[in-house]
Design a protein around this motif. Structure first.
Motif, short mmCIF file in Angstrom:
data_model
loop_
_atom_site.label_atom_id
_atom_site.label_comp_id
_atom_site.label_asym_id
_atom_site.label_seq_id
_atom_site.Cartn_x
_atom_site.Cartn_y
_atom_site.Cartn_z
N UNK A 1 0.82 -1.21 0.00
CA UNK A 1 0.00 0.00 0.00
C UNK A 1 0.85 1.26 0.00
N UNK A 2 2.00 1.21 0.63
CA UNK A 2 2.89 2.38 0.64
C UNK A 2 3.52 2.59 -0.73
N UNK A 3 3.77 1.51 -1.47
CA UNK A 3 4.41 1.62 -2.78
C UNK A 3 3.41 1.79 -3.92
N UNK A 4 2.15 1.47 -3.70
CA UNK A 4 1.18 1.46 -4.78
C UNK A 4 1.06 2.79 -5.52
N UNK A 5 0.95 3.93 -4.83
CA UNK A 5 0.81 5.17 -5.60
C UNK A 5 2.11 5.60 -6.28
N UNK A 6 3.22 4.99 -5.92
CA UNK A 6 4.51 5.34 -6.49
C UNK A 6 4.55 4.93 -7.96
N UNK A 7 4.97 5.83 -8.86
CA UNK A 7 5.01 5.46 -10.28
C UNK A 7 6.05 4.38 -10.59
N UNK A 8 7.05 4.23 -9.75
CA UNK A 8 8.05 3.20 -10.00
C UNK A 8 7.76 1.92 -9.25
N UNK A 9 6.53 1.72 -8.80
CA UNK A 9 6.16 0.52 -8.05
C UNK A 9 6.34 -0.73 -8.90
N UNK A 10 6.03 -0.64 -10.18
CA UNK A 10 6.19 -1.81 -11.05
C UNK A 10 7.68 -2.19 -11.17
N UNK A 11 8.53 -1.20 -11.28
CA UNK A 11 9.97 -1.46 -11.35
C UNK A 11 10.46 -2.10 -10.06
N UNK A 12 9.98 -1.64 -8.92
CA UNK A 12 10.36 -2.21 -7.63
C UNK A 12 9.87 -3.65 -7.53
N UNK A 13 8.64 -3.91 -7.98
CA UNK A 13 8.10 -5.27 -7.95
C UNK A 13 8.89 -6.21 -8.86
N UNK A 14 9.28 -5.73 -10.01
CA UNK A 14 10.09 -6.56 -10.93
C UNK A 14 11.45 -6.83 -10.30
N UNK A 15 12.07 -5.81 -9.71
CA UNK A 15 13.36 -6.00 -9.06
C UNK A 15 13.25 -7.00 -7.92
N UNK A 16 12.19 -6.89 -7.12
CA UNK A 16 11.99 -7.81 -6.00
C UNK A 16 11.78 -9.24 -6.49
N UNK A 17 10.97 -9.43 -7.52
CA UNK A 17 10.76 -10.76 -8.07
C UNK A 17 12.06 -11.33 -8.63
N UNK A 18 12.84 -10.51 -9.32
CA UNK A 18 14.12 -10.98 -9.85
C UNK A 18 15.08 -11.34 -8.72
N UNK A 19 15.06 -10.57 -7.63
CA UNK A 19 15.93 -10.89 -6.49
C UNK A 19 15.52 -12.20 -5.84
N UNK A 20 14.23 -12.44 -5.71
CA UNK A 20 13.76 -13.69 -5.11
C UNK A 20 14.12 -14.86 -6.01
N UNK A 21 13.88 -14.72 -7.30
CA UNK A 21 14.21 -15.81 -8.24
C UNK A 21 15.72 -16.02 -8.30
N UNK A 22 16.47 -14.94 -8.33
CA UNK A 22 17.93 -15.05 -8.37
C UNK A 22 18.48 -15.73 -7.13
N UNK A 23 17.90 -15.43 -5.99
CA UNK A 23 18.37 -16.07 -4.76
C UNK A 23 17.96 -17.53 -4.71
N UNK A 24 16.67 -17.79 -4.91
CA UNK A 24 16.16 -19.14 -4.72
C UNK A 24 16.61 -20.12 -5.80
N UNK A 25 16.79 -19.65 -7.02
CA UNK A 25 17.14 -20.57 -8.10
C UNK A 25 18.62 -20.58 -8.45
N UNK A 26 19.36 -19.54 -8.06
CA UNK A 26 20.78 -19.49 -8.43
C UNK A 26 21.67 -19.53 -7.19
N UNK A 27 21.51 -18.56 -6.30
CA UNK A 27 22.44 -18.45 -5.17
C UNK A 27 22.27 -19.56 -4.14
N UNK A 28 21.03 -19.89 -3.78
CA UNK A 28 20.83 -20.91 -2.75
C UNK A 28 21.42 -22.26 -3.15
#
Length: 159
Positions: free
Chosen positions: A30-57
């Protein structure tokens, strides 16, 4: 409470903690929703989760398994028992070094030189790579000294 544990499968505090985590995530969304870069933050977060769980771990799980395997092989090959395991004496300095490297990566790589000059008006005169390597060496040295002390104590105790 037995019926709840049979129905839910865990302690009620687990459910409470899980609901608290979901509330925290909801507040962040809810804090990020009105932010215009919220989609970029969500993509970065998803990439970080995938990068950690599928590559680094898998990489650091494989490295940790190799440490445990060498300990198992040493136990089978050597006639002397392993009195002090070296596993945690390697894990901790590696964790500290990697964590410092990840946190300070923009500064270490020199990518933050322009920001430093803009914010403080100072040119980047410090070689951060050398300092990071020095901190890593100190972490490994301290761990090796502690391991040697523990080995000495174990040798004295066994005699």
């Amino acid at each position: 409470m037995g019926w709840f544990r049979r129905f839910y499968g865990e302690n009620p505090l687990h459910l409470l903690a899980l609901l608290g985590c979901f509330a925290l995530v909801g507040a962040a969304v809810l804090a990020l929703y009105p932010n215009p870069s919220a989609l970029t933050i969500a993509i970065w977060f998803a990439a970080a989760v995938i990068g950690h769980d599928l590559v680094l771990y898998p990489l650091y799980a494989l490295a940790d398994r190799s440490l445990v395997l060498t300990r198992w092989v040493r136990r089978r090959v050597s006639s002397r028992p392993v009195t002090v395991a070296a596993t945690n004496h390697l894990r901790l300095p590696v964790l500290g070094s990697v964590l410092l490297g990840l946190i300070w990566f923009p500064t270490i790589s020199g990518g933050g030189a322009g920001v430093l000059f803009f914010a403080a008006g100072l040119p980047p005169a410090i070689d951060y790579v050398t300092r990071w390597l020095l901190v890593t060496a100190v972490l490994f040295l301290a761990s090796a000294v502690l391991y040697a002390v523990r080995l000495g104590r174990a040798a004295v105790r066994s005699t």
